[in-house]
Design an enzyme around this catalytic site. Sequence first.
Site, PDB file in Angstrom:
ATOM      1  CG  ASP A 205      -1.933   1.033   1.285  1.00  0.00           C
ATOM      2  OD1 ASP A 205      -2.796   1.029   0.389  1.00  0.00           O
ATOM      3  OD2 ASP A 205      -1.898   1.883   2.202  1.00  0.00           O
ATOM      4  CD  GLU A 263      16.672 -13.968   3.636  1.00  0.00           C
ATOM      5  OE1 GLU A 263      16.231 -14.799   4.461  1.00  0.00           O
ATOM      6  OE2 GLU A 263      17.063 -12.830   3.965  1.00  0.00           O
TER       7      GLU A 263
HETATM    8  C1  BGC Z   1      -5.595   2.199  -0.402  1.00  0.00           C
HETATM    9  C2  BGC Z   1      -6.776   2.969   0.101  1.00  0.00           C
HETATM   10  C3  BGC Z   1      -6.433   3.500   1.467  1.00  0.00           C
HETATM   11  C4  BGC Z   1      -5.133   4.314   1.437  1.00  0.00           C
HETATM   12  C5  BGC Z   1      -4.596   4.549   2.797  1.00  0.00           C
HETATM   13  C6  BGC Z   1      -4.545   3.278  -0.530  1.00  0.00           C
HETATM   14  O1  BGC Z   1      -4.058   3.651  -1.598  1.00  0.00           O
HETATM   15  O2  BGC Z   1      -5.811   1.549  -1.612  1.00  0.00           O
HETATM   16  O3  BGC Z   1      -7.925   2.180   0.136  1.00  0.00           O
HETATM   17  O4  BGC Z   1      -7.461   4.322   1.924  1.00  0.00           O
HETATM   18  O5  BGC Z   1      -4.131   3.629   0.742  1.00  0.00           O
HETATM   19  O6  BGC Z   1      -4.094   3.375   3.323  1.00  0.00           O
END
Ligand code: BGC
Length: 550
Positions: A205, A263
């Site tokens: 993310d 790894e």
């Molecule tokens: C996720 C979102 C989230 C944000 C904060 C992103 O890009 O896809 O759904 O709200 O990150 O974590």
Amino acid sequence: MALNQGAPDWWRKAVLYQVYPRSFQDSNGDGIGDLKGIEQRLGYLSDLGVDAIWISPFFKSPMRDFGYDVEDHRAVDPIFGDLNDFKRLLDAAHRRGIRVMIDLVLSHASETHEWFRDARLSTDSRYSDCFVWADARPDGGPPNNWLSIFGGPAWTWEPRRRQYYLHNFLSSQPDLNFHNPVVQQEALDVARWWLELGVDGFRLDTVNFYFHNVALKDNPPSGRGRTQVVSESNPYGFQEHLYDKNQPEVLNFLDRLGNLLAEYPGSMALGEVGAERAWADQLMEAYSAPGRLQLCYTFDLLSDGFSPDHFRRVIGIQSGTPLWRCLSFSNHDVVRAATRFSRDESEAPLVSKLAMALLLSLPGTPCLYQGDELGLTEADVPFDKLVDPYGITFWPTFKGRDGCRTPMPWNTGPNAGFTTRDGVPWLPISEDHPALSVSEQETAESSVLTLVKDLIRIRKTELGFAAGEVRFYEMEDGILMFDRVSGEDVVTCVFNLSRTRHTVQLDPGPIWSIVLGQQGASIGSNERLELPPLAWAYLKSGSPDFNSAP
Ligand code: BGC
């Protein structure tokens, strides 16, 4: 153990599928999808032909951002089940040859994370430097002009500690300080912990938000200001994000993560890179250099762009460079493609089919978002039913992300088969969705679902679209046409993105045939390809073996 089967770069040829677990399948009647529910539906995913699933976060969380605010990175939130459920899901997926990628949210944590609960109390906390703190300016204001994507300043005052802390999203998502080696080590330890458990990879993310500028410099104005619709209600776009994200220090961390992945043979990471157009490709190239991430997830197809020029540019970036990106038309953050690209509802099935045929003909790794294969439209969630804080803040200019997160329709029974008869789905099921459910489509020859299964199958087998080059044709307005070339094999892909009928004159020499195409697409006399509005076709020439149009 990660699934040790096939080539280590399996992700290059793979078709990925994003599962948003809250809305996939509920197994216990609480109205929220769960891990056992995903396990129950593995047969469906296997029939669809996908190679790997990316499961959005299922970790312990207060769910202010529906799981993207993690309290404990090593625990399963009880609403989704427990760690044994995850292990069972992983084993069952592996038995079917499906790989499992989990969504690591490392850039920020939840305010309920043990480290933050302690750090917010005092500068003496042992976790003090694990988040980004700054004193107030002499006038009491925040240290700089950085903004949160979800609205307002990126700084919130913590009265107990008498300092501001940074958050790029909700104030309940404090930013982790990656400049601190302790944070980096913990991020790597979390990744290792899940690799030891046997996951095949990660979706990372907001990977370009891991680091911030330590001098906390102000971002300059972008000059785009009020010219962009979203910016009218959200000033985030008013700034050039030079200092709050996209910092070069991330590359060293990605080297370390790359070493860790090495790894675990066959494991991989897919980084989400949400950045302004001008920088995105540069960042992705650096992030996916050898030894770092295997893939970057681009936002290129998540915009409103639906023209030959737009797609040519996007495809052109991919072809001819070693950069291998992950492409998607929809996800849990944007309006579903079937609605985004349609002028009215009646167009949605055609638009969905065209989008899937385009996505699955491209170089790069395609990723379907759950429901793409059904041509699901954006659900119309009324304001009083909204739960996404982002949408609640920016309503009605931006209605948030609930409309693309409503439950999967499996059948036309109670609650569309998503939860039990008495269960109350956490988001309302769109009235339009039962008619698009899996049970309605799986036996219908002309359904989006049937087409997507065919497209995935032939992408991986006879057409070999997962490899090879792209050669564009100069075409009239509204038509996108390119060859996918792999050695001697050439498949010509033609898409009518317009709302008018087009006739495309094919090279009159060879014999042409349609390998797969939209109903109504046909080759007439003198090798003229007839394409009704929004129709498409994959063509082969010269081989008498490919003579039958479906
Ligand atoms: C996720 C979102 C989230 C944000 C904060 C992103 O890009 O896809 O759904 O709200 O990150 O974590």
